[in-house]
Design a protein around this motif. Sequence first.
Motif, mmCIF file in Angstrom:
data_model
loop_
_atom_site.group_PDB
_atom_site.id
_atom_site.type_symbol
_atom_site.label_atom_id
_atom_site.label_comp_id
_atom_site.label_asym_id
_atom_site.label_seq_id
_atom_site.Cartn_x
_atom_site.Cartn_y
_atom_site.Cartn_z
ATOM 1 N N THR A 36 29.679 -26.736 -14.831
ATOM 2 C CA THR A 36 30.496 -26.459 -16.012
ATOM 3 C C THR A 36 31.269 -25.163 -15.796
ATOM 4 O OG1 THR A 36 28.671 -25.246 -17.065
ATOM 5 C CG2 THR A 36 28.862 -27.608 -17.561
ATOM 6 N N SER A 37 32.270 -24.945 -16.593
ATOM 7 C CA SER A 37 33.008 -23.684 -16.588
ATOM 8 C C SER A 37 33.038 -23.145 -18.014
ATOM 9 C CB SER A 37 34.439 -23.904 -16.076
ATOM 10 O OG SER A 37 35.167 -22.681 -16.066
ATOM 11 N N PRO A 38 32.509 -21.945 -18.234
ATOM 12 C CA PRO A 38 31.952 -21.047 -17.212
ATOM 13 C C PRO A 38 30.600 -21.498 -16.694
ATOM 14 C CG PRO A 38 31.687 -20.112 -19.401
ATOM 15 C CD PRO A 38 32.500 -21.343 -19.579
ATOM 16 N N GLY A 39 30.311 -21.116 -15.453
ATOM 17 C CA GLY A 39 29.061 -21.478 -14.819
ATOM 18 C C GLY A 39 28.966 -20.821 -13.453
ATOM 19 N N PRO A 40 27.774 -20.825 -12.838
ATOM 20 C CA PRO A 40 27.602 -20.149 -11.547
ATOM 21 C C PRO A 40 28.175 -20.913 -10.364
ATOM 22 C CG PRO A 40 25.555 -21.163 -12.232
ATOM 23 C CD PRO A 40 26.500 -21.343 -13.370
ATOM 24 N N VAL A 41 28.397 -22.223 -10.518
ATOM 25 C CA VAL A 41 28.871 -23.047 -9.402
ATOM 26 C C VAL A 41 30.293 -23.512 -9.693
ATOM 27 C CG1 VAL A 41 28.430 -25.080 -7.983
ATOM 28 C CG2 VAL A 41 26.514 -23.832 -8.999
ATOM 29 N N SER A 42 31.193 -23.245 -8.764
ATOM 30 C CA SER A 42 32.600 -23.581 -8.955
ATOM 31 C C SER A 42 32.928 -24.937 -8.338
ATOM 32 C CB SER A 42 33.475 -22.519 -8.290
ATOM 33 O OG SER A 42 33.533 -22.733 -6.888
ATOM 34 N N PRO A 43 34.115 -25.453 -8.609
ATOM 35 C CA PRO A 43 34.604 -26.601 -7.827
ATOM 36 C C PRO A 43 34.797 -26.184 -6.374
ATOM 37 C CG PRO A 43 35.883 -26.275 -9.843
ATOM 38 C CD PRO A 43 35.036 -25.067 -9.676
ATOM 39 N N THR A 44 35.163 -27.123 -5.516
ATOM 40 C CA THR A 44 35.347 -26.798 -4.109
ATOM 41 C C THR A 44 36.485 -25.789 -3.938
ATOM 42 O OG1 THR A 44 36.821 -28.705 -3.855
ATOM 43 C CG2 THR A 44 34.481 -29.017 -3.315
ATOM 44 N N ALA A 45 36.313 -24.922 -2.952
ATOM 45 C CA ALA A 45 37.290 -23.866 -2.686
ATOM 46 C C ALA A 45 37.308 -23.597 -1.191
ATOM 47 C CB ALA A 45 36.950 -22.601 -3.466
ATOM 48 N N THR A 46 38.260 -22.797 -0.759
ATOM 49 C CA THR A 46 38.394 -22.457 0.663
ATOM 50 C C THR A 46 38.409 -20.948 0.823
ATOM 51 O OG1 THR A 46 39.644 -24.478 1.117
ATOM 52 C CG2 THR A 46 39.817 -22.698 2.723
ATOM 53 N N LEU A 47 37.510 -20.462 1.687
ATOM 54 C CA LEU A 47 37.499 -19.057 2.079
ATOM 55 C C LEU A 47 38.231 -18.968 3.409
ATOM 56 C CD1 LEU A 47 36.565 -16.091 1.967
ATOM 57 C CD2 LEU A 47 34.380 -16.841 2.946
ATOM 58 N N PRO A 48 39.491 -18.501 3.423
ATOM 59 C CA PRO A 48 40.283 -18.534 4.653
ATOM 60 C C PRO A 48 39.941 -17.364 5.577
ATOM 61 C CG PRO A 48 41.585 -17.613 2.883
ATOM 62 C CD PRO A 48 40.259 -17.984 2.276
ATOM 63 N N ALA A 49 40.359 -17.504 6.825
ATOM 64 C CA ALA A 49 40.286 -16.388 7.762
ATOM 65 C C ALA A 49 41.500 -15.486 7.562
ATOM 66 C CB ALA A 49 40.248 -16.925 9.194
ATOM 67 N N GLY A 50 41.429 -14.254 8.072
ATOM 68 C CA GLY A 50 42.543 -13.330 7.932
ATOM 69 C C GLY A 50 42.062 -11.909 7.799
ATOM 70 N N THR A 51 43.011 -11.014 7.567
ATOM 71 C CA THR A 51 42.680 -9.605 7.376
ATOM 72 C C THR A 51 42.356 -9.361 5.910
ATOM 73 O OG1 THR A 51 45.026 -9.092 7.060
ATOM 74 C CG2 THR A 51 44.145 -8.903 9.296
ATOM 75 N N PRO A 52 41.423 -8.462 5.639
ATOM 76 C CA PRO A 52 41.020 -8.235 4.240
ATOM 77 C C PRO A 52 42.134 -7.572 3.443
ATOM 78 C CG PRO A 52 39.957 -6.666 5.713
ATOM 79 C CD PRO A 52 40.671 -7.639 6.589
ATOM 80 N N PRO A 53 42.228 -7.937 2.147
ATOM 81 C CA PRO A 53 41.428 -8.978 1.496
ATOM 82 C C PRO A 53 42.062 -10.360 1.685
ATOM 83 C CG PRO A 53 42.815 -7.920 -0.125
ATOM 84 C CD PRO A 53 43.092 -7.225 1.193
ATOM 85 N N VAL A 54 41.225 -11.395 1.588
ATOM 86 C CA VAL A 54 41.730 -12.764 1.630
ATOM 87 C C VAL A 54 41.579 -13.370 0.238
ATOM 88 C CG1 VAL A 54 41.238 -13.104 4.064
ATOM 89 C CG2 VAL A 54 39.489 -13.652 2.364
ATOM 90 N N THR A 55 42.365 -14.391 -0.033
ATOM 91 C CA THR A 55 42.339 -15.035 -1.346
ATOM 92 C C THR A 55 41.571 -16.351 -1.266
ATOM 93 O OG1 THR A 55 44.463 -14.058 -1.974
ATOM 94 C CG2 THR A 55 43.709 -15.980 -3.220
ATOM 95 N N VAL A 56 40.515 -16.441 -2.045
ATOM 96 C CA VAL A 56 39.733 -17.665 -2.151
ATOM 97 C C VAL A 56 40.314 -18.475 -3.306
ATOM 98 C CG1 VAL A 56 37.460 -18.674 -2.515
ATOM 99 C CG2 VAL A 56 37.687 -16.507 -1.281
#
Length: 261
Positions: free
Chosen positions: A129-149
């Motif tokens: 659910t939203s709000p909730g501790p578990v989100s829908p699927t997402a992508t943590l990309p590679a790159g220089t910090p910071p990255v956008t999830v």
Amino acid sequence: MGRDRGFTLIELIMVIVLLAIVATISVRFVALSTQGAIDVGSRQLRSFSAVVISEQITRSLREALPGSVRVSADGACIEWMPVQAVSNYLNLPSGPNPDSFEAVPLAGGASASGRIVVYGYGSNLYSITSPGPVSPTATLPAGTPPVTVAFDGGVNHRFTAKSPERKFFVIQEPRTFCQQGSFLFRFRNYGIQSSVAALLPTSVPEREVLAGNLVPASLNFEVVPPTLQRNAVVSFRFQVQSQQSGEVTDVSQEVQVRNVP
């Protein structure tokens, strides 16, 4: 002339009887030795199978997201959410329609995709659910910090709590170990369900055979919740049976689930 000497019938019979006794003892000795070797090999095979089964279960559960391990009512099935990656966020999604947040990239230029979990302690991780501790699927990309999830498809989500260490987990879809008859199966790719062992797949590759020759209904899982003094503990026991001799080997094991917020 010397007197001719030979065997009497009684002497011949005695020799035959003695030879028969010696032959019987020898055959019996060889048979017992052979059977003993077969029994030892069978026990070693059962012990090896038991070690492989225990190691498979142990390694899988050590990758479980804290708080995601749950057991069916009869104890024959256990479900968990595997952790794929762990990182730190710089901020949580904010605004009226939050669909992304900034985070620290993974070491080595790796990327990860899956659901995001932030401080899921004390919550039902299988209620999306939203709000909730578990989100829908997402992508943590590679790159220089910071990255956008970013949440896949621009879906919005809010987390109910913050982590004391700004930590978040990238998790895979749930997995289940379950005994059915004399086989141990591993199930995956069946989605998040409200109860354990619900809507499990019935064919490969979503249903994989991990082991056979288990005594039916012998596998039992128990979960001891974490406390302030120790981590959560999963204990399990099962029996492996020889198809040839019918002998049974009892196995019990404990696995600690690390609880890191």
